[in-house]
Design a protein around this motif. Structure first.
Motif, PDB file in Angstrom:
ATOM      1  N   SER A  90       0.854  -1.180   0.000  1.00 34.29           N
ATOM      2  CA  SER A  90       0.000   0.000   0.000  1.00 34.29           C
ATOM      3  C   SER A  90       0.894   1.236   0.000  1.00 34.29           C
ATOM      4  CB  SER A  90      -0.894   0.004   1.249  1.00 34.29           C
ATOM      5  OG  SER A  90      -1.674   1.171   1.288  1.00 34.29           O
ATOM      6  N   SER A  91       0.477   2.283  -0.678  1.00 32.50           N
ATOM      7  CA  SER A  91       1.290   3.502  -0.712  1.00 32.50           C
ATOM      8  C   SER A  91       1.012   4.403   0.491  1.00 32.50           C
ATOM      9  CB  SER A  91       1.040   4.265  -2.012  1.00 32.50           C
ATOM     10  OG  SER A  91      -0.322   4.650  -2.088  1.00 32.50           O
ATOM     11  N   GLU A  92      -0.030   4.105   1.239  1.00 31.08           N
ATOM     12  CA  GLU A  92      -0.400   4.937   2.388  1.00 31.08           C
ATOM     13  C   GLU A  92      -0.945   4.057   3.505  1.00 31.08           C
ATOM     14  OE1 GLU A  92      -3.618   8.340   2.770  1.00 31.08           O
ATOM     15  OE2 GLU A  92      -2.143   8.756   1.187  1.00 31.08           O
ATOM     16  N   TYR A  93      -0.543   4.360   4.733  1.00 25.72           N
ATOM     17  CA  TYR A  93      -1.020   3.627   5.909  1.00 25.72           C
ATOM     18  C   TYR A  93      -1.586   4.634   6.895  1.00 25.72           C
ATOM     19  CZ  TYR A  93       1.666  -0.325   4.140  1.00 25.72           C
ATOM     20  OH  TYR A  93       2.151  -1.338   3.358  1.00 25.72           O
ATOM     21  N   ALA A  94      -2.606   4.232   7.640  1.00 28.32           N
ATOM     22  CA  ALA A  94      -3.208   5.117   8.637  1.00 28.32           C
ATOM     23  C   ALA A  94      -3.499   4.296   9.892  1.00 28.32           C
ATOM     24  CB  ALA A  94      -4.492   5.735   8.102  1.00 28.32           C
ATOM     25  N   ALA A  95      -3.393   4.948  11.042  1.00 31.97           N
ATOM     26  CA  ALA A  95      -3.699   4.278  12.310  1.00 31.97           C
ATOM     27  C   ALA A  95      -4.390   5.276  13.225  1.00 31.97           C
ATOM     28  CB  ALA A  95      -2.422   3.762  12.961  1.00 31.97           C
ATOM     29  N   ARG A  96      -5.315   4.774  14.046  1.00 31.22           N
ATOM     30  CA  ARG A  96      -5.960   5.590  15.068  1.00 31.22           C
ATOM     31  C   ARG A  96      -5.370   5.156  16.403  1.00 31.22           C
ATOM     32  NH1 ARG A  96     -12.143   6.510  13.529  1.00 31.22           N
ATOM     33  NH2 ARG A  96     -11.770   8.222  14.952  1.00 31.22           N
ATOM     34  N   VAL A  97      -4.860   6.118  17.147  1.00 32.37           N
ATOM     35  CA  VAL A  97      -4.187   5.812  18.404  1.00 32.37           C
ATOM     36  C   VAL A  97      -4.951   6.471  19.546  1.00 32.37           C
ATOM     37  CG1 VAL A  97      -2.013   5.973  19.667  1.00 32.37           C
ATOM     38  CG2 VAL A  97      -1.981   5.801  17.176  1.00 32.37           C
ATOM     39  N   PRO A  98      -5.505   5.677  20.466  1.00 34.53           N
ATOM     40  CA  PRO A  98      -6.191   6.277  21.609  1.00 34.53           C
ATOM     41  C   PRO A  98      -5.183   6.963  22.535  1.00 34.53           C
ATOM     42  CG  PRO A  98      -6.213   3.869  21.754  1.00 34.53           C
ATOM     43  CD  PRO A  98      -5.575   4.232  20.452  1.00 34.53           C
ATOM     44  N   GLU A  99      -5.606   8.042  23.159  1.00 34.18           N
ATOM     45  CA  GLU A  99      -4.737   8.784  24.068  1.00 34.18           C
ATOM     46  C   GLU A  99      -4.225   7.917  25.205  1.00 34.18           C
ATOM     47  OE1 GLU A  99      -7.079  12.067  25.408  1.00 34.18           O
ATOM     48  OE2 GLU A  99      -6.534  13.323  23.711  1.00 34.18           O
ATOM     49  N   SER A 100      -4.999   6.914  25.573  1.00 33.79           N
ATOM     50  CA  SER A 100      -4.641   6.074  26.713  1.00 33.79           C
ATOM     51  C   SER A 100      -3.679   4.940  26.360  1.00 33.79           C
ATOM     52  CB  SER A 100      -5.911   5.481  27.326  1.00 33.79           C
ATOM     53  OG  SER A 100      -6.576   4.684  26.353  1.00 33.79           O
ATOM     54  N   LEU A 101      -3.240   4.836  25.125  1.00 33.81           N
ATOM     55  CA  LEU A 101      -2.348   3.756  24.711  1.00 33.81           C
ATOM     56  C   LEU A 101      -1.022   3.876  25.449  1.00 33.81           C
ATOM     57  CD1 LEU A 101      -2.196   1.359  22.688  1.00 33.81           C
ATOM     58  CD2 LEU A 101      -0.992   2.909  21.140  1.00 33.81           C
ATOM     59  N   LEU A 108       1.160   0.213  14.451  1.00 32.21           N
ATOM     60  CA  LEU A 108       0.897  -0.165  13.060  1.00 32.21           C
ATOM     61  C   LEU A 108       1.967  -1.143  12.609  1.00 32.21           C
ATOM     62  CD1 LEU A 108      -0.793   0.577  10.459  1.00 32.21           C
ATOM     63  CD2 LEU A 108       0.984   2.256   9.990  1.00 32.21           C
ATOM     64  N   SER A 109       1.587  -2.073  11.768  1.00 28.53           N
ATOM     65  CA  SER A 109       2.544  -3.018  11.191  1.00 28.53           C
ATOM     66  C   SER A 109       2.598  -2.790   9.686  1.00 28.53           C
ATOM     67  CB  SER A 109       2.102  -4.458  11.492  1.00 28.53           C
ATOM     68  OG  SER A 109       2.979  -5.368  10.886  1.00 28.53           O
ATOM     69  N   VAL A 110       3.802  -2.639   9.158  1.00 29.89           N
ATOM     70  CA  VAL A 110       3.996  -2.490   7.720  1.00 29.89           C
ATOM     71  C   VAL A 110       4.968  -3.562   7.252  1.00 29.89           C
ATOM     72  CG1 VAL A 110       3.546  -0.010   7.700  1.00 29.89           C
ATOM     73  CG2 VAL A 110       5.880  -0.822   7.999  1.00 29.89           C
ATOM     74  N   SER A 111       4.878  -3.911   5.985  1.00 33.14           N
ATOM     75  CA  SER A 111       5.838  -4.858   5.428  1.00 33.14           C
ATOM     76  C   SER A 111       6.041  -4.521   3.963  1.00 33.14           C
ATOM     77  CB  SER A 111       5.339  -6.292   5.593  1.00 33.14           C
ATOM     78  OG  SER A 111       4.137  -6.475   4.877  1.00 33.14           O
ATOM     79  N   ALA A 112       7.188  -4.899   3.466  1.00 33.46           N
ATOM     80  CA  ALA A 112       7.518  -4.655   2.064  1.00 33.46           C
ATOM     81  C   ALA A 112       8.031  -5.948   1.454  1.00 33.46           C
ATOM     82  CB  ALA A 112       8.574  -3.560   1.950  1.00 33.46           C
TER      83      ALA A 112
END
Length: 145
Positions: A90-101, A108-112
């Motif tokens: 994918s050319s773009e990745y997105a993640a939502r991170v809760p403040e309490s993390l 996020l996990s990416v691989s090539a």
């Protein structure tokens, strides 16, 4: 006219056991497992290594009264992983991170993959190119969670 009919299964035993061996062409770079026929690399392929290997492989049974065998040529082509650039699926990745993390939690996990997905000896190395000027994110450069 007589008709011969053969019934039953192939005979097991030494006639069905196959042993493999390398006859020539490996230059000490390869080994061949005697009973499985798996070809293995035995030393690193450096830039000085030949670009191709033409191996001669023998497969012989343990049949009685004589052993039957066959010889085959196996071509091994050495490719440089420098010739294959890594590609992200994918050319773009997105993640939502809760403040309490919790700090240190995976986000996020990416691989090539390489163009040929050769898997090569050299792993893909990852780094954050931009957007982390405050150093809030950390990335394992070899293995991404």
């Amino acid at each position: 006219m007589k008709r011969l009919e053969v019934r039953g299964q192939l005979e097991a035993g030494v006639n069905s056991e196959v042993k493999y061996s390398l006859l020539a062409g490996d230059g000490g770079y390869f080994s061949l497992e005697e009973f499985s026929g798996i070809l293995r690399l035995e030393r690193p392929l450096t830039p000085e290594a030949p670009p191709t290997f033409e191996l001669k492989v023998k497969a012989a049974d343990r049949g009685l009264p004589r052993h039957l065998y066959s010889v085959a040529a196996v071509m091994v082509e050495v490719v440089s992983m420098d010739d294959y650039k890594p590609i992200f699926p994918s050319s773009e990745y997105a993640a939502r991170v809760p403040e309490s993390l919790a700090v240190g939690s995976p986000v996020l996990s990416v691989s090539a993959l390489t163009e040929e997905d050769g898997g090569g000896a050299e792993p893909v190395v990852y780094r954050i190119a931009s957007g982390n000027e405050d150093g809030r994110f950390r990335l394992d450069s070899r293995t991404v969670p």
